[in-house]
Scaffold this active site. Structure first.
Site, PDB file in Angstrom:
ATOM      1  CB  CYS A  84     -19.807 113.719  34.541  1.00  0.00           C
ATOM      2  SG  CYS A  84     -21.374 113.343  34.059  1.00  0.00           S
ATOM      3  CB  CYS A 207     -19.860 110.832  21.911  1.00  0.00           C
ATOM      4  SG  CYS A 207     -21.755 112.269  21.096  1.00  0.00           S
ATOM      5  CE  LYS A 328     -14.229 110.699  20.759  1.00  0.00           C
ATOM      6  NZ  LYS A 328     -14.814 109.375  20.602  1.00  0.00           N
ATOM      7  CG  HIS A 332     -17.334 110.245  31.456  1.00  0.00           C
ATOM      8  ND1 HIS A 332     -16.584 110.198  32.495  1.00  0.00           N
ATOM      9  CD2 HIS A 332     -17.942 111.307  31.145  1.00  0.00           C
ATOM     10  CE1 HIS A 332     -17.610 111.246  32.795  1.00  0.00           C
ATOM     11  NE2 HIS A 332     -18.532 111.624  32.363  1.00  0.00           N
TER      12      HIS A 332
END
Ligand SMILES: [Zn+2]
Lengths: 384, 127
Positions: A84, A207, A328, A332
Protein backbone atom coordinates in the site's frame (compact mmCIF):
# COMPACT_ATOMS: atom_id res chain seq x y z
CA UNK A 1 21.78 17.58 -3.24
CA UNK A 2 19.35 19.90 -5.07
CA UNK A 3 16.05 21.04 -3.55
CA UNK A 4 12.93 19.43 -5.01
CA UNK A 5 9.38 20.79 -5.19
CA UNK A 6 5.95 19.46 -6.05
CA UNK A 7 4.54 21.81 -8.69
CA UNK A 8 1.44 19.92 -9.84
CA UNK A 9 -1.08 17.47 -8.40
CA UNK A 10 -3.99 15.46 -9.79
CA UNK A 11 -6.34 12.92 -8.21
CA UNK A 12 -9.35 11.11 -9.69
CA UNK A 13 -12.49 10.58 -7.68
CA UNK A 14 -12.02 7.41 -5.62
CA UNK A 15 -14.60 4.64 -5.73
CA UNK A 16 -16.06 2.40 -8.42
CA UNK A 17 -14.79 3.04 -11.95
CA UNK A 18 -15.28 1.22 -15.24
CA UNK A 19 -11.86 2.26 -16.53
CA UNK A 20 -8.49 0.48 -16.35
CA UNK A 21 -5.95 1.58 -13.74
CA UNK A 22 -3.80 3.03 -16.54
CA UNK A 23 -6.73 5.21 -17.64
CA UNK A 24 -7.29 6.36 -14.06
CA UNK A 25 -3.61 7.26 -13.70
CA UNK A 26 -3.66 9.10 -17.03
CA UNK A 27 -6.62 11.27 -16.00
CA UNK A 28 -4.84 12.24 -12.78
CA UNK A 29 -1.53 12.79 -14.60
CA UNK A 30 -3.04 15.07 -17.24
CA UNK A 31 -4.72 17.07 -14.45
CA UNK A 32 -1.36 17.29 -12.62
CA UNK A 33 0.35 18.64 -15.77
CA UNK A 34 -2.39 21.24 -16.21
CA UNK A 35 -2.11 22.16 -12.53
CA UNK A 36 1.67 22.59 -12.92
CA UNK A 37 1.26 24.53 -16.15
CA UNK A 38 3.97 22.43 -17.73
CA UNK A 39 3.88 20.59 -21.09
CA UNK A 40 3.92 16.78 -21.11
CA UNK A 41 7.09 16.95 -23.19
CA UNK A 42 8.96 18.37 -20.19
CA UNK A 43 8.53 15.12 -18.21
CA UNK A 44 11.79 13.15 -18.16
CA UNK A 45 10.77 10.05 -16.17
CA UNK A 46 7.76 8.30 -14.62
CA UNK A 47 7.89 6.59 -11.24
CA UNK A 48 4.72 4.54 -10.85
CA UNK A 49 2.96 2.60 -8.09
CA UNK A 50 0.65 -0.32 -8.79
CA UNK A 51 0.15 -3.41 -6.64
CA UNK A 52 -2.39 -6.02 -7.74
CA UNK A 53 -2.56 -5.24 -11.47
CA UNK A 54 -1.28 -8.75 -12.16
CA UNK A 55 -4.21 -10.23 -10.26
CA UNK A 56 -7.18 -7.95 -10.95
CA UNK A 57 -6.32 -6.77 -14.47
CA UNK A 58 -3.93 -9.55 -15.63
CA UNK A 59 -1.54 -6.70 -16.27
CA UNK A 60 2.16 -6.56 -15.54
CA UNK A 61 4.64 -4.07 -17.00
CA UNK A 62 2.33 -1.33 -15.79
CA UNK A 63 4.97 1.44 -15.93
CA UNK A 64 5.28 1.72 -19.70
CA UNK A 65 1.59 0.92 -20.06
CA UNK A 66 0.72 3.90 -17.86
CA UNK A 67 3.14 6.14 -19.79
CA UNK A 68 1.68 4.97 -23.12
CA UNK A 69 -1.90 5.60 -22.06
CA UNK A 70 -0.93 9.07 -20.81
CA UNK A 71 0.79 9.77 -24.14
CA UNK A 72 4.45 10.01 -23.10
CA UNK A 73 5.60 6.56 -24.28
CA UNK A 74 9.31 7.26 -24.57
CA UNK A 75 10.20 8.34 -21.00
CA UNK A 76 11.94 5.84 -18.73
CA UNK A 77 9.41 4.25 -16.34
CA UNK A 78 9.73 2.13 -13.23
CA UNK A 79 6.91 0.41 -11.38
CA UNK A 80 7.21 0.27 -7.59
CA UNK A 81 5.53 -2.37 -5.45
CA UNK A 82 5.78 -1.89 -1.69
CA UNK A 83 2.17 -2.96 -1.07
CA UNK A 84 0.00 0.00 0.00
CA UNK A 85 3.04 2.33 0.17
CA UNK A 86 3.95 1.86 -3.51
CA UNK A 87 3.48 5.37 -4.88
CA UNK A 88 5.09 6.91 -1.80
CA UNK A 89 8.16 4.72 -2.49
CA UNK A 90 7.95 5.88 -6.13
CA UNK A 91 7.86 9.48 -4.89
CA UNK A 92 10.96 9.07 -2.72
CA UNK A 93 12.96 7.70 -5.66
CA UNK A 94 11.75 10.47 -7.95
CA UNK A 95 12.88 13.02 -5.36
CA UNK A 96 16.32 11.39 -5.33
CA UNK A 97 16.53 11.46 -9.15
CA UNK A 98 15.94 15.21 -9.17
CA UNK A 99 18.04 15.90 -6.07
CA UNK A 100 20.94 14.03 -7.67
CA UNK A 101 20.73 16.21 -10.78
CA UNK A 102 19.74 13.42 -13.17
CA UNK A 103 16.41 15.02 -14.19
CA UNK A 104 14.63 18.36 -13.72
CA UNK A 105 10.99 17.25 -14.13
CA UNK A 106 9.69 13.85 -13.04
CA UNK A 107 6.16 12.50 -12.81
CA UNK A 108 5.09 10.31 -9.89
CA UNK A 109 1.87 8.41 -10.07
CA UNK A 110 -0.08 5.42 -8.95
CA UNK A 111 -3.35 3.68 -9.68
CA UNK A 112 -5.27 0.60 -8.69
CA UNK A 113 -8.36 -1.24 -9.82
CA UNK A 114 -9.95 -3.83 -7.54
CA UNK A 115 -13.71 -3.24 -7.61
CA UNK A 116 -13.92 -5.26 -10.85
CA UNK A 117 -13.41 -8.44 -8.76
CA UNK A 118 -15.33 -9.89 -5.80
CA UNK A 119 -14.55 -8.99 -2.16
CA UNK A 120 -13.39 -12.58 -1.55
CA UNK A 121 -10.93 -12.26 -4.46
CA UNK A 122 -9.59 -8.86 -3.44
CA UNK A 123 -9.28 -10.07 0.19
CA UNK A 124 -7.14 -12.92 -1.13
CA UNK A 125 -4.98 -10.66 -3.31
CA UNK A 126 -4.38 -8.19 -0.47
CA UNK A 127 -3.38 -11.16 1.73
CA UNK A 128 -0.56 -11.81 -0.77
CA UNK A 129 1.25 -8.96 1.02
CA UNK A 130 1.69 -11.36 3.97
CA UNK A 131 4.07 -14.32 3.79
CA UNK A 132 3.00 -17.03 1.34
CA UNK A 133 4.46 -19.94 3.31
CA UNK A 134 4.11 -18.89 6.95
CA UNK A 135 0.96 -16.77 7.00
CA UNK A 136 -1.32 -17.19 3.99
CA UNK A 137 -2.01 -20.94 4.57
CA UNK A 138 -3.45 -19.97 7.98
CA UNK A 139 -6.11 -17.77 6.39
CA UNK A 140 -4.55 -14.55 7.69
CA UNK A 141 -6.17 -11.45 6.19
CA UNK A 142 -5.10 -7.82 6.05
CA UNK A 143 -7.77 -6.79 8.60
CA UNK A 144 -6.55 -9.76 10.67
CA UNK A 145 -3.04 -8.28 10.85
CA UNK A 146 -4.34 -4.97 12.19
CA UNK A 147 -6.82 -6.72 14.45
CA UNK A 148 -3.87 -8.34 16.22
CA UNK A 149 -2.13 -4.95 16.43
CA UNK A 150 -5.37 -3.54 17.89
CA UNK A 151 -5.66 -6.35 20.45
CA UNK A 152 -2.05 -5.83 21.55
CA UNK A 153 -2.60 -2.04 21.82
CA UNK A 154 -5.79 -2.53 23.84
CA UNK A 155 -4.02 -4.98 26.15
CA UNK A 156 -0.99 -2.76 26.72
CA UNK A 157 -2.58 0.69 26.81
CA UNK A 158 -6.27 0.19 27.53
CA UNK A 159 -7.29 1.53 24.12
CA UNK A 160 -11.03 0.99 23.54
CA UNK A 161 -13.23 0.10 20.58
CA UNK A 162 -15.01 3.45 21.11
CA UNK A 163 -11.69 5.30 20.74
CA UNK A 164 -11.04 3.44 17.48
CA UNK A 165 -14.58 4.31 16.35
CA UNK A 166 -13.82 8.00 17.02
CA UNK A 167 -11.15 7.83 14.29
CA UNK A 168 -13.69 6.52 11.77
CA UNK A 169 -16.27 9.17 12.72
CA UNK A 170 -13.68 11.97 12.43
CA UNK A 171 -12.39 10.78 9.04
CA UNK A 172 -15.92 10.47 7.64
CA UNK A 173 -16.66 14.00 8.89
CA UNK A 174 -13.58 15.19 6.97
CA UNK A 175 -14.41 13.08 3.91
CA UNK A 176 -17.83 14.70 3.70
CA UNK A 177 -15.94 17.92 2.86
CA UNK A 178 -13.93 16.30 0.03
CA UNK A 179 -15.69 15.98 -3.34
CA UNK A 180 -13.13 13.36 -4.49
CA UNK A 181 -13.84 11.07 -1.50
CA UNK A 182 -15.46 7.67 -1.96
CA UNK A 183 -17.72 8.27 1.08
CA UNK A 184 -19.08 11.75 1.61
CA UNK A 185 -21.43 10.92 4.44
CA UNK A 186 -20.99 11.25 8.18
CA UNK A 187 -21.32 8.27 10.53
CA UNK A 188 -21.81 7.93 14.29
CA UNK A 189 -19.90 6.13 17.02
CA UNK A 190 -22.94 3.86 17.49
CA UNK A 191 -22.96 2.89 13.79
CA UNK A 192 -19.28 1.93 13.97
CA UNK A 193 -19.71 -0.05 17.20
CA UNK A 194 -22.77 -1.87 15.83
CA UNK A 195 -21.21 -2.77 12.47
CA UNK A 196 -20.31 -6.43 11.93
CA UNK A 197 -16.96 -7.81 13.03
CA UNK A 198 -14.56 -8.45 10.15
CA UNK A 199 -11.63 -9.57 12.33
CA UNK A 200 -12.26 -9.04 16.05
CA UNK A 201 -11.90 -6.38 17.45
CA UNK A 202 -12.10 -4.61 14.06
CA UNK A 203 -15.54 -4.06 12.59
CA UNK A 204 -16.61 -3.18 9.08
CA UNK A 205 -16.62 0.56 9.83
CA UNK A 206 -13.10 0.37 11.32
CA UNK A 207 -11.86 -0.67 7.86
CA UNK A 208 -11.10 1.43 4.81
CA UNK A 209 -12.96 0.35 1.66
CA UNK A 210 -11.71 -1.34 -1.48
CA UNK A 211 -11.34 1.42 -4.08
CA UNK A 212 -10.44 2.19 -7.67
CA UNK A 213 -8.58 5.40 -8.39
CA UNK A 214 -5.48 7.19 -9.59
CA UNK A 215 -3.22 10.00 -8.42
CA UNK A 216 -0.25 11.89 -9.90
CA UNK A 217 2.32 14.51 -8.95
CA UNK A 218 4.70 16.64 -11.01
CA UNK A 219 8.07 17.11 -9.28
CA UNK A 220 10.66 19.65 -10.34
CA UNK A 221 14.11 20.94 -9.47
CA UNK A 222 14.32 24.28 -7.70
CA UNK A 223 15.34 26.07 -10.92
CA UNK A 224 12.23 24.85 -12.75
CA UNK A 225 9.95 25.14 -9.71
CA UNK A 226 10.79 28.83 -9.22
CA UNK A 227 9.15 29.55 -12.58
CA UNK A 228 5.86 28.01 -11.42
CA UNK A 229 3.15 29.08 -9.04
CA UNK A 230 3.22 28.02 -5.40
CA UNK A 231 5.90 25.34 -5.31
CA UNK A 232 5.64 23.10 -2.25
CA UNK A 233 9.10 22.01 -1.13
CA UNK A 234 10.08 18.47 -0.18
CA UNK A 235 11.84 18.95 3.17
CA UNK A 236 12.51 15.26 3.83
CA UNK A 237 11.56 11.82 2.53
CA UNK A 238 12.55 8.56 4.24
CA UNK A 239 11.70 4.87 4.12
CA UNK A 240 12.09 2.07 6.63
CA UNK A 241 11.35 -1.64 6.69
CA UNK A 242 10.63 -4.15 9.44
CA UNK A 243 10.34 -7.90 9.86
CA UNK A 244 7.92 -9.43 7.39
CA UNK A 245 6.48 -12.12 9.69
CA UNK A 246 4.12 -11.08 12.48
CA UNK A 247 5.83 -13.66 14.68
CA UNK A 248 9.19 -11.95 14.24
CA UNK A 249 7.89 -8.55 15.39
CA UNK A 250 8.65 -8.09 19.07
CA UNK A 251 5.84 -5.75 20.13
CA UNK A 252 2.62 -5.73 18.09
CA UNK A 253 1.42 -2.54 19.79
CA UNK A 254 4.06 -0.54 17.90
CA UNK A 255 5.16 -0.06 14.28
CA UNK A 256 8.95 0.35 14.47
CA UNK A 257 9.22 1.16 10.75
CA UNK A 258 7.05 4.26 11.32
CA UNK A 259 9.30 5.36 14.17
CA UNK A 260 12.48 4.85 12.10
CA UNK A 261 11.16 6.51 8.92
CA UNK A 262 9.80 9.46 10.93
CA UNK A 263 13.09 9.95 12.76
CA UNK A 264 14.99 9.99 9.45
CA UNK A 265 12.54 12.38 7.75
CA UNK A 266 12.51 14.79 10.71
CA UNK A 267 16.33 14.74 10.74
CA UNK A 268 16.52 15.53 7.01
CA UNK A 269 14.11 18.43 7.44
CA UNK A 270 15.57 19.71 10.70
CA UNK A 271 12.05 19.56 12.13
CA UNK A 272 10.19 17.72 14.88
CA UNK A 273 6.59 16.62 15.38
CA UNK A 274 5.68 19.98 16.99
CA UNK A 275 6.59 21.80 13.75
CA UNK A 276 3.95 19.99 11.68
CA UNK A 277 0.62 21.73 10.99
CA UNK A 278 -1.25 19.05 9.02
CA UNK A 279 -0.85 15.29 8.56
CA UNK A 280 -2.10 12.74 6.03
CA UNK A 281 -1.39 9.29 7.46
CA UNK A 282 -2.14 5.67 6.70
CA UNK A 283 -5.49 4.86 8.35
CA UNK A 284 -6.18 1.60 6.52
CA UNK A 285 -7.84 0.63 9.80
CA UNK A 286 -8.79 2.92 12.69
CA UNK A 287 -6.14 1.36 14.95
CA UNK A 288 -3.53 2.09 12.27
CA UNK A 289 -4.20 5.84 12.66
CA UNK A 290 -3.87 5.62 16.45
CA UNK A 291 -0.57 3.71 16.28
CA UNK A 292 0.74 6.04 13.53
CA UNK A 293 0.03 9.21 15.53
CA UNK A 294 2.15 7.70 18.31
CA UNK A 295 4.94 6.45 16.00
CA UNK A 296 5.18 9.88 14.34
CA UNK A 297 5.66 11.46 17.77
CA UNK A 298 2.42 13.48 17.67
CA UNK A 299 1.35 11.76 20.92
CA UNK A 300 3.05 9.60 23.53
CA UNK A 301 2.89 5.81 23.07
CA UNK A 302 -0.54 4.71 24.30
CA UNK A 303 -2.06 8.20 24.15
CA UNK A 304 -3.29 8.04 20.52
CA UNK A 305 -6.70 6.54 21.27
CA UNK A 306 -7.54 9.14 23.88
CA UNK A 307 -6.28 11.95 21.62
CA UNK A 308 -8.62 10.82 18.84
CA UNK A 309 -11.56 10.62 21.25
CA UNK A 310 -10.85 14.13 22.56
CA UNK A 311 -10.90 15.62 19.04
CA UNK A 312 -7.27 16.68 19.09
CA UNK A 313 -6.76 15.23 15.56
CA UNK A 314 -9.91 16.81 14.07
CA UNK A 315 -10.05 19.78 11.73
CA UNK A 316 -9.90 22.66 14.21
CA UNK A 317 -7.99 20.51 16.72
CA UNK A 318 -4.36 20.93 17.72
CA UNK A 319 -2.96 18.71 14.92
CA UNK A 320 -5.49 17.90 12.17
CA UNK A 321 -4.97 14.37 10.84
CA UNK A 322 -6.40 13.21 7.51
CA UNK A 323 -8.36 16.33 6.48
CA UNK A 324 -8.96 14.57 3.14
CA UNK A 325 -11.02 11.91 4.92
CA UNK A 326 -8.05 9.55 4.96
CA UNK A 327 -8.06 6.08 3.50
CA UNK A 328 -11.16 5.43 5.60
CA UNK A 329 -13.49 7.89 3.85
CA UNK A 330 -11.55 9.19 0.84
CA UNK A 331 -10.82 5.59 -0.19
CA UNK A 332 -7.73 3.44 -0.65
CA UNK A 333 -6.79 2.51 -4.25
CA UNK A 334 -3.60 1.03 -2.90
CA UNK A 335 -1.19 1.93 -5.71
CA UNK A 336 -2.45 5.53 -5.73
CA UNK A 337 -2.65 6.19 -2.00
CA UNK A 338 0.84 7.57 -1.30
CA UNK A 339 0.64 10.05 -4.19
CA UNK A 340 -2.92 11.04 -3.21
CA UNK A 341 -1.84 11.79 0.36
CA UNK A 342 0.94 14.03 -0.96
CA UNK A 343 -1.54 15.75 -3.30
CA UNK A 344 -3.71 16.59 -0.28
CA UNK A 345 -0.81 18.02 1.71
CA UNK A 346 0.28 20.12 -1.31
CA UNK A 347 -3.29 21.40 -1.66
CA UNK A 348 -3.38 22.23 2.07
CA UNK A 349 -0.03 24.06 2.00
CA UNK A 350 -1.17 26.09 -1.01
CA UNK A 351 -4.25 27.09 0.97
CA UNK A 352 -6.55 25.63 -1.69
CA UNK A 353 -8.38 22.95 0.32
CA UNK A 354 -11.66 24.88 0.59
CA UNK A 355 -13.98 23.78 3.42
CA UNK A 356 -11.42 21.27 4.75
CA UNK A 357 -8.54 23.79 4.79
CA UNK A 358 -6.29 23.75 7.86
CA UNK A 359 -5.91 27.47 8.54
CA UNK A 360 -2.42 28.81 7.98
CA UNK A 361 -0.82 25.40 7.36
CA UNK A 362 2.86 25.88 6.51
CA UNK A 363 4.32 22.43 7.06
CA UNK A 364 2.78 19.04 6.38
CA UNK A 365 3.64 15.37 6.75
CA UNK A 366 2.58 12.25 4.87
CA UNK A 367 2.92 8.69 6.19
CA UNK A 368 2.21 5.55 4.16
CA UNK A 369 2.42 1.97 5.38
CA UNK A 370 2.76 -1.18 3.30
CA UNK A 371 1.58 -4.71 4.04
CA UNK A 372 1.89 -6.04 7.57
CA UNK A 373 3.74 -2.85 8.60
CA UNK A 374 6.93 -4.11 6.92
CA UNK A 375 7.26 -0.94 4.79
CA UNK A 376 6.75 2.67 5.91
CA UNK A 377 7.49 5.96 4.16
CA UNK A 378 7.35 9.39 5.76
CA UNK A 379 7.79 12.69 3.91
CA UNK A 380 7.74 16.31 5.07
CA UNK A 381 6.68 19.33 3.03
CA UNK A 382 6.82 23.10 3.41
CA UNK A 383 5.83 26.26 1.57
CA UNK A 384 7.80 29.45 1.14
CA UNK B 1 28.74 -22.85 -0.07
CA UNK B 2 27.19 -23.51 3.31
CA UNK B 3 24.21 -25.83 3.52
CA UNK B 4 21.23 -24.14 5.24
CA UNK B 5 20.64 -25.38 8.80
CA UNK B 6 17.05 -26.10 7.91
CA UNK B 7 15.00 -25.24 4.82
CA UNK B 8 11.38 -24.08 4.92
CA UNK B 9 10.37 -27.38 3.35
CA UNK B 10 12.21 -29.37 6.03
CA UNK B 11 10.71 -27.16 8.76
CA UNK B 12 7.17 -27.91 7.65
CA UNK B 13 7.82 -31.63 7.10
CA UNK B 14 9.03 -31.81 10.70
CA UNK B 15 6.11 -29.66 11.88
CA UNK B 16 3.66 -31.98 10.16
CA UNK B 17 5.25 -34.83 12.14
CA UNK B 18 4.68 -32.86 15.35
CA UNK B 19 8.11 -31.30 15.95
CA UNK B 20 8.85 -27.55 15.89
CA UNK B 21 12.46 -26.59 15.27
CA UNK B 22 14.29 -23.28 15.54
CA UNK B 23 17.84 -22.27 14.68
CA UNK B 24 20.45 -21.02 17.17
CA UNK B 25 23.40 -18.83 16.20
CA UNK B 26 26.71 -20.59 16.93
CA UNK B 27 28.36 -17.20 17.29
CA UNK B 28 26.10 -15.09 19.55
CA UNK B 29 23.46 -17.57 20.74
CA UNK B 30 20.46 -15.79 19.12
CA UNK B 31 17.43 -18.08 18.63
CA UNK B 32 15.38 -17.57 15.43
CA UNK B 33 12.69 -19.09 13.28
CA UNK B 34 14.10 -20.32 9.91
CA UNK B 35 14.83 -19.55 7.19
CA UNK B 36 17.44 -16.86 7.85
CA UNK B 37 20.75 -17.03 6.05
CA UNK B 38 22.52 -14.65 8.44
CA UNK B 39 21.97 -14.09 12.15
CA UNK B 40 19.94 -10.85 12.41
CA UNK B 41 21.80 -9.94 15.59
CA UNK B 42 25.51 -10.58 14.72
CA UNK B 43 25.32 -11.43 10.96
CA UNK B 44 27.25 -14.67 11.45
CA UNK B 45 26.42 -17.62 9.18
CA UNK B 46 26.65 -20.34 11.82
CA UNK B 47 23.19 -21.70 12.58
CA UNK B 48 22.48 -25.01 14.20
CA UNK B 49 19.11 -26.63 14.61
CA UNK B 50 17.38 -26.67 17.99
CA UNK B 51 14.05 -28.33 18.86
CA UNK B 52 11.28 -26.27 20.46
CA UNK B 53 8.97 -27.74 23.11
CA UNK B 54 5.88 -26.18 21.49
CA UNK B 55 4.55 -24.50 24.65
CA UNK B 56 3.73 -20.82 24.74
CA UNK B 57 1.16 -18.14 25.47
CA UNK B 58 -1.06 -16.04 23.19
CA UNK B 59 0.57 -12.63 22.54
CA UNK B 60 -2.32 -11.43 20.35
CA UNK B 61 -5.15 -13.02 18.38
CA UNK B 62 -8.10 -12.28 16.12
CA UNK B 63 -11.24 -14.06 15.01
CA UNK B 64 -11.45 -13.81 11.24
CA UNK B 65 -14.99 -13.56 9.85
CA UNK B 66 -14.27 -12.32 6.30
CA UNK B 67 -11.78 -14.73 4.76
CA UNK B 68 -9.79 -15.16 1.57
CA UNK B 69 -11.52 -17.43 -0.98
CA UNK B 70 -9.63 -20.57 0.04
CA UNK B 71 -10.68 -20.22 3.68
CA UNK B 72 -14.20 -18.82 3.24
CA UNK B 73 -15.91 -22.11 4.19
CA UNK B 74 -14.06 -22.19 7.52
CA UNK B 75 -15.22 -18.88 9.08
CA UNK B 76 -15.19 -17.90 11.86
CA UNK B 77 -11.69 -19.05 12.78
CA UNK B 78 -8.95 -17.63 15.00
CA UNK B 79 -5.29 -16.98 14.33
CA UNK B 80 -2.85 -15.99 17.06
CA UNK B 81 0.72 -14.87 17.52
CA UNK B 82 2.10 -17.21 20.17
CA UNK B 83 5.16 -16.36 22.25
CA UNK B 84 6.94 -19.69 22.73
CA UNK B 85 8.69 -20.21 26.05
CA UNK B 86 12.11 -20.41 24.34
CA UNK B 87 11.73 -16.74 23.27
CA UNK B 88 10.65 -16.89 19.62
CA UNK B 89 7.10 -16.32 18.33
CA UNK B 90 4.99 -17.95 15.63
CA UNK B 91 1.67 -17.20 13.98
CA UNK B 92 -0.71 -20.17 14.08
CA UNK B 93 -4.31 -21.26 13.66
CA UNK B 94 -6.22 -21.84 16.90
CA UNK B 95 -7.56 -25.39 17.03
CA UNK B 96 -9.99 -26.96 19.55
CA UNK B 97 -10.29 -23.88 21.77
CA UNK B 98 -13.71 -22.14 21.96
CA UNK B 99 -13.31 -18.75 20.23
CA UNK B 100 -15.10 -16.89 23.04
CA UNK B 101 -12.61 -18.20 25.63
CA UNK B 102 -9.51 -16.82 23.85
CA UNK B 103 -7.45 -14.28 25.79
CA UNK B 104 -4.04 -12.64 25.63
CA UNK B 105 -1.75 -14.62 27.94
CA UNK B 106 -3.66 -17.92 27.53
CA UNK B 107 -1.28 -20.93 27.52
CA UNK B 108 -1.41 -22.99 24.31
CA UNK B 109 0.49 -25.86 22.77
CA UNK B 110 1.71 -26.45 19.18
CA UNK B 111 0.04 -28.98 16.93
CA UNK B 112 0.20 -29.45 13.16
CA UNK B 113 -2.55 -27.71 11.17
CA UNK B 114 -3.55 -28.29 7.56
CA UNK B 115 -6.40 -26.31 6.00
CA UNK B 116 -8.18 -27.94 3.04
CA UNK B 117 -6.08 -27.63 -0.15
CA UNK B 118 -3.32 -25.75 1.73
CA UNK B 119 0.28 -26.50 2.61
CA UNK B 120 0.81 -27.89 6.13
CA UNK B 121 1.10 -25.12 8.68
CA UNK B 122 1.20 -24.21 12.35
CA UNK B 123 -1.64 -24.75 14.81
CA UNK B 124 -2.07 -24.16 18.51
CA UNK B 125 -4.46 -26.06 20.75
CA UNK B 126 -5.12 -26.35 24.49
CA UNK B 127 -1.96 -26.49 26.64
ZN1 LIG C 1 24.42 -14.28 16.00
Amino acid sequence: MRRVAVIGVGVTKFGLHDRTSAELFAEAAADALTDAGIPAGAVQALYYGNVVGGETEHQLHTGPQAASVLGIPSVPTTRFETACASSHAAFRHAVMEIAAGVSDVVMVGGAERVLNVSTAESTEYFAYTSDAVWEQPLGLTFPGVFAMIARAHMQKHGTTEAQMAAVAVKNHRHGALNPKAQFQKQITIEQVLKSAYVADPLKLLDCCPFSDGGAALVLASEEVARRHRKPVWVLGSAAASDWMLLGDKRDLSRVPATERAAAAAYRQAGLGPDDVDVVELHDCFTIAEIVATEGLGLFEPGAGGRAAEEGRTSLGGEIPVNPSGGLKAKGHPIGATGAAQIAEIVTQLRGEAGPRQVDGARRGLTHTLGGSAATVLVSLFGRD
Amino acid sequence: MTEPAITVRAFFERARAGQLVAIRCGSCGELAIPPKELCPKCHARAWREEPLAGNGTIASYTVIRVAPRAHAAGVPYAVAVVALKEGVSLLGRIVDIPLESLAVGMPVRFRPFVAPDQQPSIGFGPA
